[in-house]
Design a protein around this motif. Sequence first.
Motif, mmCIF file in Angstrom:
data_model
loop_
_atom_site.group_PDB
_atom_site.id
_atom_site.type_symbol
_atom_site.label_atom_id
_atom_site.label_comp_id
_atom_site.label_asym_id
_atom_site.label_seq_id
_atom_site.Cartn_x
_atom_site.Cartn_y
_atom_site.Cartn_z
ATOM 1 N N ASP A 126 -14.445 8.392 14.473
ATOM 2 C CA ASP A 126 -15.047 7.706 14.109
ATOM 3 C C ASP A 126 -15.084 6.925 11.675
ATOM 4 O OD1 ASP A 126 -15.041 4.351 14.617
ATOM 5 O OD2 ASP A 126 -17.762 4.025 14.348
ATOM 6 N N LEU A 127 -14.686 7.294 11.419
ATOM 7 C CA LEU A 127 -14.640 8.338 10.000
ATOM 8 C C LEU A 127 -12.779 7.626 9.882
ATOM 9 C CD1 LEU A 127 -16.790 10.756 9.117
ATOM 10 C CD2 LEU A 127 -17.435 8.228 9.180
ATOM 11 N N PHE A 128 -12.763 7.746 8.587
ATOM 12 C CA PHE A 128 -11.724 6.812 7.564
ATOM 13 C C PHE A 128 -11.672 7.572 6.414
ATOM 14 C CE2 PHE A 128 -10.450 2.502 10.262
ATOM 15 C CZ PHE A 128 -9.799 2.269 10.068
ATOM 16 N N LEU A 129 -10.322 8.354 6.642
ATOM 17 C CA LEU A 129 -10.400 9.028 5.098
ATOM 18 C C LEU A 129 -9.461 8.896 4.631
ATOM 19 C CD1 LEU A 129 -11.329 12.772 6.904
ATOM 20 C CD2 LEU A 129 -12.696 11.240 4.893
ATOM 21 N N GLU A 130 -8.777 8.962 3.553
ATOM 22 C CA GLU A 130 -7.325 8.447 2.585
ATOM 23 C C GLU A 130 -7.244 9.506 2.041
ATOM 24 O OE1 GLU A 130 -6.410 5.799 -1.133
ATOM 25 O OE2 GLU A 130 -7.770 4.962 -0.067
ATOM 26 N N THR A 166 0.890 -1.074 0.108
ATOM 27 C CA THR A 166 -0.006 -0.263 -0.180
ATOM 28 C C THR A 166 0.553 1.357 0.065
ATOM 29 O OG1 THR A 166 -0.197 0.132 2.453
ATOM 30 C CG2 THR A 166 -1.833 -1.290 1.594
ATOM 31 N N ASN A 167 0.639 2.286 -1.015
ATOM 32 C CA ASN A 167 1.251 3.794 -1.111
ATOM 33 C C ASN A 167 0.330 5.065 -0.313
ATOM 34 O OD1 ASN A 167 -0.272 3.918 -2.921
ATOM 35 N ND2 ASN A 167 0.949 4.208 -4.368
ATOM 36 N N ASN A 168 -0.513 4.014 0.956
ATOM 37 C CA ASN A 168 -1.171 5.692 0.604
ATOM 38 C C ASN A 168 -1.359 5.885 2.678
ATOM 39 O OD1 ASN A 168 -2.750 3.217 1.606
ATOM 40 N ND2 ASN A 168 -5.274 3.685 1.166
ATOM 41 N N VAL A 169 -1.833 7.060 2.251
ATOM 42 C CA VAL A 169 -1.699 7.176 4.138
ATOM 43 C C VAL A 169 -3.542 7.574 4.430
ATOM 44 C CG1 VAL A 169 -1.310 8.595 6.383
ATOM 45 C CG2 VAL A 169 0.003 8.543 4.109
ATOM 46 N N GLN A 170 -3.846 6.610 5.558
ATOM 47 C CA GLN A 170 -5.279 6.217 6.141
ATOM 48 C C GLN A 170 -5.274 7.437 7.377
ATOM 49 O OE1 GLN A 170 -5.971 2.810 6.839
ATOM 50 N NE2 GLN A 170 -7.436 1.877 5.166
ATOM 51 N N ARG A 171 -6.602 7.838 7.370
ATOM 52 C CA ARG A 171 -6.827 8.332 8.745
ATOM 53 C C ARG A 171 -7.195 8.113 9.070
ATOM 54 N NH1 ARG A 171 -8.025 14.984 8.287
ATOM 55 N NH2 ARG A 171 -9.896 13.826 7.806
ATOM 56 N N TYR A 172 -8.146 8.025 10.494
ATOM 57 C CA TYR A 172 -8.842 7.634 11.533
ATOM 58 C C TYR A 172 -9.001 8.975 12.276
ATOM 59 C CZ TYR A 172 -11.488 5.578 14.581
ATOM 60 O OH TYR A 172 -13.213 4.757 15.294
ATOM 61 N N ASP A 173 -10.715 9.609 12.868
ATOM 62 C CA ASP A 173 -11.189 9.762 13.766
ATOM 63 C C ASP A 173 -11.501 9.351 14.460
ATOM 64 O OD1 ASP A 173 -12.110 11.741 15.047
ATOM 65 O OD2 ASP A 173 -11.339 13.140 13.525
ATOM 66 N N THR A 174 -10.777 9.435 16.136
ATOM 67 C CA THR A 174 -11.505 8.586 17.359
ATOM 68 C C THR A 174 -13.311 9.097 17.731
ATOM 69 O OG1 THR A 174 -10.310 10.051 18.759
ATOM 70 C CG2 THR A 174 -9.533 7.984 17.456
ATOM 71 N N ASN A 175 -13.581 10.905 17.168
ATOM 72 C CA ASN A 175 -13.859 10.943 17.752
ATOM 73 C C ASN A 175 -15.407 10.863 16.601
ATOM 74 O OD1 ASN A 175 -13.326 12.524 19.786
ATOM 75 N ND2 ASN A 175 -12.610 14.279 18.701
#
Length: 153
Positions: free
Chosen positions: A148-152, A137-146
């Motif tokens: 509960d969403l994932f972004l790429e 994989t060559n991307n960065v995932q971001r998970y927001d704990t507040n």
Amino acid sequence: FHRGGLVYAQNLLFACGGTDLLDKSISLRSCYSLNVFESKPSWVRIDDMPDGRYDFVFVTSGQYLYAFHGTWNDGKKTGIHHANARYDTASKTWSKFFNYKDQPSSAYARTQACGVVEPVGSRVLMFGGYDDKKNVTNNVQRYDTNSDLFLEY
């Protein structure tokens, strides 16, 4: 404890998951804590994770420990986790959250990834590793704990 996760939170060291030392194909659910400030510290068994996993991202944010992604193996089959687990240090309980199979393709599961929590805020960044087709994989995932969403990225 081989290929498991290790984090420090609430003045405790937490060690979870990994593979069995005798049979490295079996993923473990077990978790332990260690109070490093005791005069004679010793590991204490805490609740097991909902699922065995190894090569996962293990981070802490606020009162929670997060186990993202990773590999599962029951001795017969192996795969990448499509559900994550969260440990509440206050209630001392684990729960599953965010099943990738119910999300857009950008929020895919991975194994052997790296993760870090932003110093200020509630976001976990994950990068690298392999997807369930063994592609790098060559991307960065971001998970927001507040939220509960994932972004790429």
